[in-house]
Design a protein around this motif. Structure first.
Motif, PDB file in Angstrom:
ATOM      1  N   GLN A 381      -6.091   4.107   3.564  1.00 16.08           N
ATOM      2  CA  GLN A 381      -6.670   3.692   2.295  1.00 16.08           C
ATOM      3  C   GLN A 381      -5.680   2.766   1.601  1.00 16.08           C
ATOM      4  O   GLN A 381      -4.763   3.206   0.918  1.00 16.08           O
ATOM      5  N   PRO A 382      -5.824   1.458   1.789  1.00 15.93           N
ATOM      6  CA  PRO A 382      -4.885   0.522   1.151  1.00 15.93           C
ATOM      7  C   PRO A 382      -5.034   0.570  -0.368  1.00 15.93           C
ATOM      8  O   PRO A 382      -6.133   0.732  -0.895  1.00 15.93           O
ATOM      9  N   MET A 383      -3.921   0.435  -1.053  1.00 13.91           N
ATOM     10  CA  MET A 383      -3.956   0.408  -2.510  1.00 13.91           C
ATOM     11  C   MET A 383      -4.132  -1.046  -2.951  1.00 13.91           C
ATOM     12  O   MET A 383      -3.198  -1.717  -3.388  1.00 13.91           O
ATOM     13  N   ARG A 384      -5.357  -1.528  -2.805  1.00 17.39           N
ATOM     14  CA  ARG A 384      -5.705  -2.885  -3.217  1.00 17.39           C
ATOM     15  C   ARG A 384      -7.004  -2.821  -3.990  1.00 17.39           C
ATOM     16  O   ARG A 384      -7.942  -2.104  -3.626  1.00 17.39           O
ATOM     17  N   LEU A 385      -7.080  -3.594  -5.048  1.00 23.44           N
ATOM     18  CA  LEU A 385      -8.224  -3.576  -5.951  1.00 23.44           C
ATOM     19  C   LEU A 385      -8.744  -4.996  -6.118  1.00 23.44           C
ATOM     20  O   LEU A 385      -7.968  -5.940  -6.294  1.00 23.44           O
ATOM     21  N   ALA A 398      -2.577  -5.604  -6.341  1.00 25.66           N
ATOM     22  CA  ALA A 398      -1.868  -4.611  -5.537  1.00 25.66           C
ATOM     23  C   ALA A 398      -0.518  -4.330  -6.194  1.00 25.66           C
ATOM     24  O   ALA A 398       0.056  -5.214  -6.846  1.00 25.66           O
ATOM     25  N   PRO A 399       0.014  -3.106  -6.055  1.00 21.54           N
ATOM     26  CA  PRO A 399       1.336  -2.806  -6.625  1.00 21.54           C
ATOM     27  C   PRO A 399       2.451  -3.453  -5.812  1.00 21.54           C
ATOM     28  O   PRO A 399       2.365  -3.578  -4.585  1.00 21.54           O
ATOM     29  N   ASP A 400       3.483  -3.888  -6.497  1.00 23.44           N
ATOM     30  CA  ASP A 400       4.641  -4.466  -5.834  1.00 23.44           C
ATOM     31  C   ASP A 400       5.336  -3.400  -4.989  1.00 23.44           C
ATOM     32  O   ASP A 400       5.485  -2.247  -5.414  1.00 23.44           O
ATOM     33  N   GLU A 401       5.744  -3.773  -3.777  1.00 27.15           N
ATOM     34  CA  GLU A 401       6.330  -2.796  -2.864  1.00 27.15           C
ATOM     35  C   GLU A 401       7.633  -2.212  -3.391  1.00 27.15           C
ATOM     36  O   GLU A 401       7.962  -1.057  -3.124  1.00 27.15           O
ATOM     37  N   GLU A 402       8.394  -2.988  -4.150  1.00 27.10           N
ATOM     38  CA  GLU A 402       9.684  -2.511  -4.639  1.00 27.10           C
ATOM     39  C   GLU A 402       9.571  -1.817  -5.991  1.00 27.10           C
ATOM     40  O   GLU A 402      10.011  -0.689  -6.165  1.00 27.10           O
ATOM     41  N   SER A 403       8.942  -2.489  -6.954  1.00 23.22           N
ATOM     42  CA  SER A 403       8.907  -1.930  -8.305  1.00 23.22           C
ATOM     43  C   SER A 403       7.701  -1.055  -8.571  1.00 23.22           C
ATOM     44  O   SER A 403       7.713  -0.232  -9.493  1.00 23.22           O
ATOM     45  N   GLY A 404       6.649  -1.207  -7.776  1.00 18.23           N
ATOM     46  CA  GLY A 404       5.432  -0.454  -8.013  1.00 18.23           C
ATOM     47  C   GLY A 404       4.573  -1.017  -9.119  1.00 18.23           C
ATOM     48  O   GLY A 404       3.524  -0.450  -9.453  1.00 18.23           O
ATOM     49  N   VAL A 405       4.989  -2.130  -9.713  1.00 20.63           N
ATOM     50  CA  VAL A 405       4.210  -2.755 -10.787  1.00 20.63           C
ATOM     51  C   VAL A 405       3.005  -3.474 -10.173  1.00 20.63           C
ATOM     52  O   VAL A 405       3.147  -4.208  -9.188  1.00 20.63           O
ATOM     53  N   TRP A 406       1.851  -3.272 -10.783  1.00 24.57           N
ATOM     54  CA  TRP A 406       0.649  -3.919 -10.276  1.00 24.57           C
ATOM     55  C   TRP A 406       0.696  -5.410 -10.604  1.00 24.57           C
ATOM     56  O   TRP A 406       0.899  -5.794 -11.756  1.00 24.57           O
ATOM     57  N   LEU A 407       0.472  -6.238  -9.578  1.00 25.34           N
ATOM     58  CA  LEU A 407       0.556  -7.684  -9.731  1.00 25.34           C
ATOM     59  C   LEU A 407      -0.676  -8.345  -9.115  1.00 25.34           C
ATOM     60  O   LEU A 407      -1.325  -7.790  -8.229  1.00 25.34           O
TER      61      LEU A 407
END
Length: 904
Positions: A381-385, A398-407
């Motif tokens: 289940q990819p975390m992509r919207l 999608a959330p940034d792989e390092e910071s987790g911030v959605w971008l």
């Protein structure tokens, strides 16, 4: 009674987000009224949800016709109990009509008994179409699956403006069961469903939720063929505009999210078979347009979008029961908690706001998570919207792989054109393609580059009118079709012949006219010139530009030199519409300016110029994308014809292409006059005055000696061309024969007429369900007036006749082949031959009738046989037995049928 099958067409599976299995992805539903909303497995179905009642108030919609939106799916499937899907031999023996040879691209609209069309068919939509949230059917652990694949969907839920919800089941590739869920008192515009397993019963239930214009949400439970309405949630004077079902983490407790018009999202959890409101999420500042759940690990995420231009992601998780003290100095997000009971154990859940996504500049109409899929045997289940907005863009988040911030990862969209933005969007199954559709009916498809994952390119997608199709005509060579509709567009469809492939599919390759009025009629003057009439007093003449001819030859596989040899040497390159203009202005080679670079534009621009979109020629080897159709396929307007006092209603051209006849809406005799035009000078030649009401259709005889007109006044008139002394003089037509209230056989409006190929007889079809043959017509007779009467028995076809067309080629038994289109959407094929008996008996033979799935779903507006001398059939021996005709109707569709003349 045998039934006719339309000619098959196909589209490349890569051009649409559909299941790799290519099975039963689409369906058309037999609701008694408009189809409003569908829901199915992720990626399998692209379909529509109707505008909500509140939305209708907001847009000022009047009446139910303006409320619903259209629907589209990929693979044709006639959804009717006991029906058979496309890909197998259909009802007719192969001696009559060929079975489909490949997957056809097709669609349906939200109309009565909407059906799949197994044909080369063009999709015609209403103005606001949407992709609904897919049916996330069941938890993977409970649903058997082949390693590395998802299990095929076998159930479908639909809602319609007939106030019904219908549950469909497919077994062995056939739709065998349809269960009707009745109870709503208004159109159903949102549906969703999940599978549910109860502790007290090992059987699998289907939990269905629906929202309607009666301000209620109903929950249904289905086991086998038994359906129970579990509960009705009343929203008072408000509406639930979006629905989505899922299960609370680590439980079997269903949770329902309702996005409302009060800017809140209500959460309902099931307790003791009843859904209870457990929480109300606030934050949005305008109506909620979409909600969707997705499970990531042990947490459940809810994405919501609103007309406040924002997207909110909420996190639902199990509240920790540890007694560890919290440091009061830490800043923590506000938690909303609720408690539910699962298997006698109380569990506390918390909901917090995960993030707010701001990137759109207008209403956000839809959000969808990427569906779960198998990769190397592992369910992911990819975390992509994905979000779609009225600002004409789709954004992939999608959330940034390092910071987790959605971008924002990718932004794609539509540029230019008179459009309103996107209504909905959807992923395909593995997330490599995304599709959106706009309020004006267009589909937009993008595919991810396999090398550069951040690069997305537009792809070929099916297209067509999104409102009623009023008229169509084949080009003289039988190689393409031009249509006009009340969606204010003229569209050109042609076959796409790929190199080194035998597969041929039909696509829209040009949009010659995008108008400001509803288009009503058209006729071809020559192969690359046509005249169209709209709800205005002016006829407009269009000629094909060089760039279209080049692309037409490249797409259809023809020789450019051969096609251009009959064209003018000074053809314009293309056309563009000036600012605040309605006329397509020709663009020549010298007018095409090179596009400045971004740096040059930044240095030279003052920021106050109007940036007019200029035509840019391009060579295509494949059908154009929607953006290209909007911008670069216009034909220049070469002439305007003034003379009518009211809106143009019908137009036709003689077979030698020297005379044009037109008529307009009329309530008086002087306004109902037919105007003849010279197609060389475009000057008026003559006014033919006879009828007292609107002339509904006209037809020149194949030998150009006669002009026939039928009218709303229930009569017809026949005009004969007089021989001129010199070719320099314009031809003159005189009244040759007519009917009146006494001699007219028809008792209602005469909608259609056509000639036999030998110019001896003409046929009329009326709302009184009758088709009559009149004649004989002798062009050598010099008498002033003739009394031409019926020469056939009166054919009662059982329904109001709206279209009649006679095949230009005779049946092998030397009988005329007649196609009759009805107001109900059915097409009947007859053969007729004069028996010389008094009275005529047994002169009509009924040969073919389209089945429900092959028919239109609303009134047929035009039938047109292809010129048998055309060169579109490559195999002479095989092609000699096939007759082709096209039909168009109010259900937004155009179909091309082929019939074996030896099987009639």
């Amino acid at each position: 009674m045998r039934s006719a099958t339309p000619e098959p067409g196909s589209v490349d599976g890569s051009a649409f987000p559909c299941s790799p299995t290519r099975r039963g992805c689409g369906a058309a539903l037999a609701h008694s009224k408009q189809l409003v909303v569908l829901s199915w497995r992720p990626g399998s179905l692209v379909s529509a949800s109707g505008a909500s009642p509140a939305r209708c108030r907001e847009l000022g919609c009047k009446g139910q016709r303006d409320v619903s939106d259209a629907a589209l799916a990929y693979e044709p499937q006639v959804l009717r109990e006991g029906s058979q899907p496309l890909g197998k031999e259909l009802l007719l023996p192969t001696s009559m009509v060929t079975p489909p040879e490949s997957i056809a691209y097709s669609g349906f609209v939200n109309r009565m008994a909407a059906n799949w069309l197994e044909t080369r068919m063009f999709i015609f939509f209403r103005d606001r179409i949407s992709l609904v949230p897919s049916w996330n059917a069941v938890a993977p652990s409970e649903f058997p699956a082949v390693a590395g694949t998802t299990a095929p969907s076998t159930e479908l839920v639909s809602g319609g403006s007939d106030n019904q919800v219908i549950h469909w089941e497919i077994e062995d590739n056939q739709l065998l069961k349809a269960v009707y869920l009745q109870g709503h008192e208004g159109p159903v515009y949102v549906v969703h469903a999940v599978y549910q397993r109860r502790t007290s019963d090992p059987a699998l239930y289907t939990l269905i939720v629906s929202a309607a214009a009666d301000c209620t949400v109903r929950l249904w439970s289905k086991k086998g063929s038994e359906v129970t309405c579990l509960q009705t949630l009343n929203f008072g004077n408000g509406f639930a505009l979006a629905l989505c079902l899922s299960f609370l983490p680590n439980t079997d407790v269903p949770i329902l999210a309702c996005g409302n018009d009060d800017c809140r999202i209500d959460l309902f959890a099931q307790q003791n078979d009843q859904f209870q409101k457990v929480l109300s999420l606030s934050g949005h500042e305008d109506w909620i347009r979409g909600v969707e759940w997705a499970a990531f690990g042990k947490d459940l995420f809810l994405a919501s979008c609103s007309q406040d231009c924002l997207i909110r992601i909420w996190k639902l998780y199990i509240k920790s029961t540890s007694l560890e003290t919290q440091d009061d100095d830490n800043i923590r997000l506000k938690e909303n908690t609720f408690t539910v009971e699962n298997e006698s154990v109380k569990i506390t859940f918390a909901v917090s706001l995960e993030t707010v996504l701001a990137g759109h500049e207008n209403w956000v109409n839809a959000v969808h998570w990427q569906p779960v899929f198998y990769k190397d045997g592992v369910l992911q289940q990819p975390m992509r919207l994905l979000s779609a907005s009225m600002d004409k863009t789709m954004i992939l988040w999608a959330p940034d792989e390092e910071s987790g911030v959605w971008l924002e990862q990718v932004r794609v969209g539509e540029v230019g054109g008179n459009t309103l933005g996107f209504y909905d969007c959807q992923f395909n199954e593995d997330g490599t393609m995304i599709i959106a559709h706009a309020f004006h009916g267009a589909l937009h498809l993008w595919k991810q580059n396999t090398v550069n994952s951040r690069e997305w390119t537009p792809e070929i997608v099916i297209s067509g009118h999104f409102d009623g199709v009023q008229d169509l005509v084949w080009d003289p060579e039988g190689e393409f079709i031009i249509t006009v509709g009340t969606d204010q567009t003229t569209r050109l469809f042609a076959p796409w012949k790929r190199k080194d492939q035998s597969q041929v599919t039909w696509h829209e390759i040009a949009r010659p006219q995008i108008h400001g009025y509803e288009l009503k009629c058209l006729t071809m003057v020559n192969r690359f010139q046509f005249v169209s009439g709209a709800d205005e007093k002016v006829l407009r003449v269009f000629s094909a530009p060089r760039n279209f001819v080049e692309n037409f030859c490249a797409i259809t596989g023809q020789s450019l030199n051969h096609v251009l040899c009959n064209q003018d040497s000074d053809l314009p390159e293309g056309a563009t519409v000036p600012a605040l203009g309605l006329s397509n202005k020709a663009v020549f080679q010298g007018d095409i300016a090179s596009q400045p670079s971004d740096e040059e534009e930044l240095l030279t621009s003052t920021g106050f110029e109007y940036q007019q979109v200029a035509f840019q020629p391009s060579i295509l080897t494949a059908p154009p994308t929607e953006d290209h159709l909007l911008q670069n396929t216009l034909w220049p307007e070469v002439q305007k014809l003034y003379g009518h006092g009211y809106e143009i209603f019908c137009v036709t051209c003689n077979n030698s292409k020297t005379l044009l006849a037109s008529a307009c809406k009329a309530a008086k005799k002087e306004h109902a006059a037919i105007i003849l035009w010279n197609t060389t000078s475009w000057k008026q030649v003559q006014n033919l005055v006879f009828h007292s009401l609107t002339v509904t259709q006209m037809a020149f005889s194949p030998n150009d000696k006669f002009l026939l007109a039928v009218s709303r006044d229930r009569t017809w008139s026949l005009w004969k061309k007089q021989d001129t002394i010199s070719p320099e003089f314009e031809p003159v037509f005189t009244l040759f024969a007519f009917t009146n209230k006494v001699t007219s056989v028809h008792s209602r409006i005469i909608w259609s007429c056509d000639w036999s190929p030998d110019s001896k007889y003409f046929f009329t079809g009326s709302r009184d369900k009758k088709v009559v043959v009149w004649g004989e017509c002798d062009s050598t007779d010099d008498c002033i007036e003739h009394n031409i009467g019926p020469c056939s028995s009166v054919l009662d076809v059982g329904g109001a006749v709206t279209a009649v067309s006679i095949c230009p080629e005779l049946h092998p038994s030397q009988r005329y082949v007649v196609a009759v289109g009805l107001e109900c959407g059915k097409i009947c094929l007859y053969t007729w031959k004069k028996t010389n008996q008094v009275p005529e008996i047994n002169d009509w033979i009924r040969c073919v009738e389209t089945s429900q799935s092959e028919s239109h779903t609303l009134a047929i507006r035009k039938l047109c046989w292809k010129n048998c001398s055309g060169k579109a059939e490559p195999k002479e021996a095989e092609g000699a037995k096939w007759l082709y005709f096209a039909s168009c109707g109010e259900d937004h569709t155009v179909k091309i049928y082929r019939v074996n003349k030896y099987g009639l």
